[in-house]
Design an enzyme around this catalytic site. Structure first.
Site, PDB file in Angstrom:
ATOM      1  N   ARG A 153       4.952   3.656   8.664  1.00 47.03           N
ATOM      2  CA  ARG A 153       3.765   3.271   8.148  1.00 47.03           C
ATOM      3  C   ARG A 153       2.332   3.724   9.406  1.00 47.03           C
ATOM      4  O   ARG A 153       3.238   3.849   9.891  1.00 47.03           O
ATOM      5  CB  ARG A 153       3.253   1.225   8.289  1.00 47.03           C
ATOM      6  N   LYS A 177       6.577  -4.951  11.056  1.00 49.72           N
ATOM      7  CA  LYS A 177       6.074  -6.271  10.913  1.00 49.72           C
ATOM      8  C   LYS A 177       7.427  -7.059  11.501  1.00 49.72           C
ATOM      9  O   LYS A 177       8.094  -6.940  11.948  1.00 49.72           O
ATOM     10  CB  LYS A 177       6.654  -6.062   8.944  1.00 49.72           C
ATOM     11  N   HIS A 253       0.687   6.393   3.943  1.00 51.64           N
ATOM     12  CA  HIS A 253       2.001   5.938   2.466  1.00 51.64           C
ATOM     13  C   HIS A 253       2.426   6.556   1.584  1.00 51.64           C
ATOM     14  O   HIS A 253       3.687   6.603   1.810  1.00 51.64           O
ATOM     15  CB  HIS A 253       1.252   4.550   2.016  1.00 51.64           C
ATOM     16  N   ARG A 256       5.160   7.966   3.729  1.00 51.24           N
ATOM     17  CA  ARG A 256       6.419   7.113   3.639  1.00 51.24           C
ATOM     18  C   ARG A 256       6.686   6.781   2.103  1.00 51.24           C
ATOM     19  O   ARG A 256       8.545   7.027   2.321  1.00 51.24           O
ATOM     20  CB  ARG A 256       5.648   5.997   3.814  1.00 51.24           C
ATOM     21  N   TYR A 288      12.234   3.239  -5.109  1.00 55.64           N
ATOM     22  CA  TYR A 288      12.568   4.622  -5.072  1.00 55.64           C
ATOM     23  C   TYR A 288      13.575   5.020  -5.565  1.00 55.64           C
ATOM     24  O   TYR A 288      14.173   6.418  -5.261  1.00 55.64           O
ATOM     25  CB  TYR A 288      12.134   4.565  -3.006  1.00 55.64           C
TER      26      TYR A 288
END
Length: 308
Positions: A153, A177, A253, A256, A288
């Site tokens: 991130r 996170k 992003h 990512r 994904y």
């Protein structure tokens, strides 16, 4: 918010922030979602958690629809409501979870912005600016190689320190996170770019600092020798994409998303990609696993006995 909800909400926020260790931004998002939900309930004369019915939850979601909220936004708010009601049941503040049977509204399926492998190559080549040894160019090349190599991130990229990188072992430590750490591999391209940056670029950027105590920890520095910011990373990605002639929506992003998609397309299993991305749930990673139309057609033509 009346006292019937106040104490429960406070306990809920402590639960997700302290006991579950969710990031501050995530806790703030939950707080906002639940506050709006409770405010709406109170306009209907509902002031106690156990007075909420399934119909109330469904009517709230319908009200969001009338207000023009997107399917994704409604799904997120409902997820917050589900979490809140499950917590309330666990605390015996309610006798049943009336939200459990309420499903998120279906909307158009949206896939993340993803670059092809060729587009990523063009982007990273553009970052190198023809092999320039300018400190900023070396930093930008190392930064983008790092982001694509790790799938990090933007906050993880800006937060990475020198001692989080082991170039001999090709490993990087990322702080995700909820302050959860994970180790991710660093490919040879990223290691070479970071080495070049450390050998020439970073020291020069550090010397440009006007601070009495130079930045000694951060891996990626800005032009003034301080830790690079998220906004700077956005600008670097956008400017490099323009030089590479990439017309797709481009933001940090995107790298990512591309990292995860390319791994899946290369044969990596979803569980492994989940660990590399630092997702708490494999459900988040499954976006994904989409298959491109080109892949569908190719598979059909090569596999179906009457395709040709």
């Amino acid at each position: 918010m009346t006292n019937g909800f106040t104490r429960l909400t406070e306990q809920f926020l402590v639960h997700i922030g302290v006991e579950r260790g969710l990031a501050t931004a995530t806790v703030t998002a939950y707080e906002s979602d639940i506050a709006k939900y409770i405010d709406w309930l109170e306009t209907r004369g509902i002031h106690e958690p156990d007075a909420i019915t399934k119909q109330d939850v469904e009517d709230y979601i319908a009200a969001l629809d009338q207000a023009g909220e997107s399917a994704r936004s409604k799904a997120r708010r409902l997820a917050s409501i589900h979490e809140f009601h499950r917590f309330a049941l666990g605390q015996h503040a309610v006798t049943a979870d009336v939200s459990a049977a309420v499903k998120a509204p279906k909307g158009a399926s949206t896939l993340p912005d993803v670059l092809t492998v060729d587009e990523v190559t063009r982007l990273l080549d553009a970052a190198a600016a023809g092999g320039s040894t300018d400190p900023v160019v070396l930093r930008d090349k190392a930064l983008l190689e790092f982001m694509y190599a790790t799938g990090c991130r933007v906050s993880e990229a800006t937060g990475v320190n020198l001692d989080d990188i082991d170039l001999d072992e090709h490993i990087a430590r990322l702080m995700g996170k909820g302050s959860k750490q994970r180790l991710v591999p660093l490919g040879s391209y990223a290691c070479r770019a970071i080495t070049a940056y450390l050998n020439v670029g970073r020291g020069e950027l550090e010397r440009r600092s006007s601070a009495k105590i130079p930045e000694r920890r951060a891996l990626f520095l800005n032009k003034r020798g301080k830790r690079i910011s998220r906004q700077s990373v956005w600008e670097i990605v956008k400017a490099t994409g323009e030089r590479a002639g990439i017309t797709k929506p481009l933001h940090p992003h995107t790298l990512r998303h591309s990292f995860a998609t390319h791994l899946i397309q290369g044969g990596a299993d979803v569980r492994t990609v989940q660990e590399l991305l630092g997702h708490a749930s494999v459900t988040t990673t499954q976006i994904y696993t989409h298959v491109s139309p080109e892949t569908l057609i190719e598979t059909y033509l090569t596999s179906h006995p009457r395709a040709r």
